[in-house]
Design a protein around this motif. Structure first.
Motif, PDB file in Angstrom:
ATOM      1  N   LYS A  19      18.504  -0.573   3.669  1.00 44.07           N
ATOM      2  CA  LYS A  19      17.061  -0.772   3.581  1.00 44.07           C
ATOM      3  C   LYS A  19      16.462  -0.825   4.983  1.00 44.07           C
ATOM      4  O   LYS A  19      15.376  -0.314   5.220  1.00 44.07           O
ATOM      5  N   GLU A  20      17.181  -1.423   5.918  1.00 44.21           N
ATOM      6  CA  GLU A  20      16.700  -1.477   7.307  1.00 44.21           C
ATOM      7  C   GLU A  20      16.557  -0.079   7.896  1.00 44.21           C
ATOM      8  O   GLU A  20      15.566   0.219   8.558  1.00 44.21           O
ATOM      9  N   TRP A  46      16.028   2.667   6.239  1.00 41.81           N
ATOM     10  CA  TRP A  46      14.879   3.249   5.541  1.00 41.81           C
ATOM     11  C   TRP A  46      13.578   2.745   6.153  1.00 41.81           C
ATOM     12  O   TRP A  46      12.655   3.503   6.396  1.00 41.81           O
ATOM     13  N   ARG A  47      13.523   1.443   6.415  1.00 39.66           N
ATOM     14  CA  ARG A  47      12.313   0.864   7.020  1.00 39.66           C
ATOM     15  C   ARG A  47      12.049   1.441   8.402  1.00 39.66           C
ATOM     16  O   ARG A  47      10.902   1.622   8.791  1.00 39.66           O
ATOM     17  N   ASN A  48      13.105   1.685   9.162  1.00 34.71           N
ATOM     18  CA  ASN A  48      12.958   2.165  10.537  1.00 34.71           C
ATOM     19  C   ASN A  48      12.615   3.641  10.634  1.00 34.71           C
ATOM     20  O   ASN A  48      12.221   4.118  11.688  1.00 34.71           O
ATOM     21  N   SER A  96      10.115   6.274  10.128  1.00 30.39           N
ATOM     22  CA  SER A  96       8.670   6.099   9.955  1.00 30.39           C
ATOM     23  C   SER A  96       7.986   7.200   9.164  1.00 30.39           C
ATOM     24  O   SER A  96       6.852   7.025   8.752  1.00 30.39           O
ATOM     25  N   ALA A 131       4.024   5.475  10.538  1.00 27.91           N
ATOM     26  CA  ALA A 131       3.966   4.111  11.069  1.00 27.91           C
ATOM     27  C   ALA A 131       2.828   3.961  12.070  1.00 27.91           C
ATOM     28  O   ALA A 131       2.110   2.959  12.052  1.00 27.91           O
ATOM     29  N   HIS A 144       1.487  -3.624   7.272  1.00 24.42           N
ATOM     30  CA  HIS A 144       2.131  -4.440   6.241  1.00 24.42           C
ATOM     31  C   HIS A 144       2.106  -3.712   4.885  1.00 24.42           C
ATOM     32  O   HIS A 144       3.109  -3.690   4.163  1.00 24.42           O
ATOM     33  N   GLU A 170       4.653  -0.871   4.956  1.00 23.48           N
ATOM     34  CA  GLU A 170       6.032  -1.372   4.816  1.00 23.48           C
ATOM     35  C   GLU A 170       6.310  -1.813   3.377  1.00 23.48           C
ATOM     36  O   GLU A 170       7.408  -1.578   2.870  1.00 23.48           O
ATOM     37  N   ARG A 171       5.336  -2.435   2.725  1.00 25.08           N
ATOM     38  CA  ARG A 171       5.513  -2.828   1.320  1.00 25.08           C
ATOM     39  C   ARG A 171       5.719  -1.592   0.442  1.00 25.08           C
ATOM     40  O   ARG A 171       6.538  -1.607  -0.476  1.00 25.08           O
ATOM     41  N   LYS A 189       6.974   1.305   1.370  1.00 28.60           N
ATOM     42  CA  LYS A 189       8.320   1.831   1.630  1.00 28.60           C
ATOM     43  C   LYS A 189       9.380   0.980   0.934  1.00 28.60           C
ATOM     44  O   LYS A 189      10.335   1.509   0.374  1.00 28.60           O
ATOM     45  N   ASP A 190       9.206  -0.349   0.966  1.00 28.13           N
ATOM     46  CA  ASP A 190      10.153  -1.234   0.280  1.00 28.13           C
ATOM     47  C   ASP A 190      10.154  -0.973  -1.221  1.00 28.13           C
ATOM     48  O   ASP A 190      11.217  -0.949  -1.855  1.00 28.13           O
TER      49      ASP A 190
END
Length: 164
Positions: free
Chosen positions: A75-76, A78-80, A82, A86, A96, A99-100, A102-103
């Motif tokens: 998940k990290e 995936w978050r990174n 962009s 981003a 925020h 990012e939500r 993407k999560d």
């Protein structure tokens, strides 16, 4: 990053620009940019992205998010990644929200709830969203994603909504 790795970033940035632009000229420029990006990655130049072309894109982006070749995208990671959005989210003060979104995409694609995606999970997520966007067209046949179907793909819509 390989040119294929820029596919989602460039396409999603162009979509964001197209949706956020208010002047007809800006919208026209965004549409032309989006078209150019789409056809740049349409390897056989037939106006659609085929299953083979989509799989090539998926393989490349997964490799970028799994640089140690563990077979798992965390998940990290995936978050990174962009997707080129981003900076757009930061400029609009909606990081925020981005990012939500993407999560939420990651969690939806992590059907086994392992906290990591395999290449198969990632492929099923991307292609599943693309197939759903086609509203049953070509079911059971070779996937052929045109530009409009790509714009309707759930993960694209989720990311773009997060930027408003």
């Amino acid at each position: 990053m390989s040119q294929a790795g820029h596919f989602p970033a460039a396409m999603l940035v162009a979509l964001a620009v197209a949706m956020a632009s208010s002047s007809p000229r800006a919208q026209s420029n965004a549409i032309h940019t989006l078209d150019a990006i789409f056809y740049n990655f349409d390897e056989n130049r037939d106006g659609v992205i085929t299953s083979a072309e989509a799989n090539h894109f998926i393989d490349k982006t997964f490799a970028e998010m799994d640089p140690r070749h563990t077979g798992r995208m965390t998940k990290e990671a995936w978050r990174n990644f962009s997707f080129g959005l981003a900076d757009v989210a930061a400029e609009q003060g909606v990081s925020h929200s981005y990012e939500r979104a993407k999560d939420a995409i990651f969690d939806r694609w992590d059907r086994r709830k392992k906290g990591a995606l395999t290449l198969e999970d990632y492929r099923n997520g991307v292609l599943g969203d693309a197939r759903a966007a086609m509203h049953g067209e070509g079911k059971g046949e070779e996937l052929r994603i045109d530009l409009n179907a790509f714009k309707r793909a759930r993960f694209v819509r989720q990311l773009l909504r997060s930027l408003h």
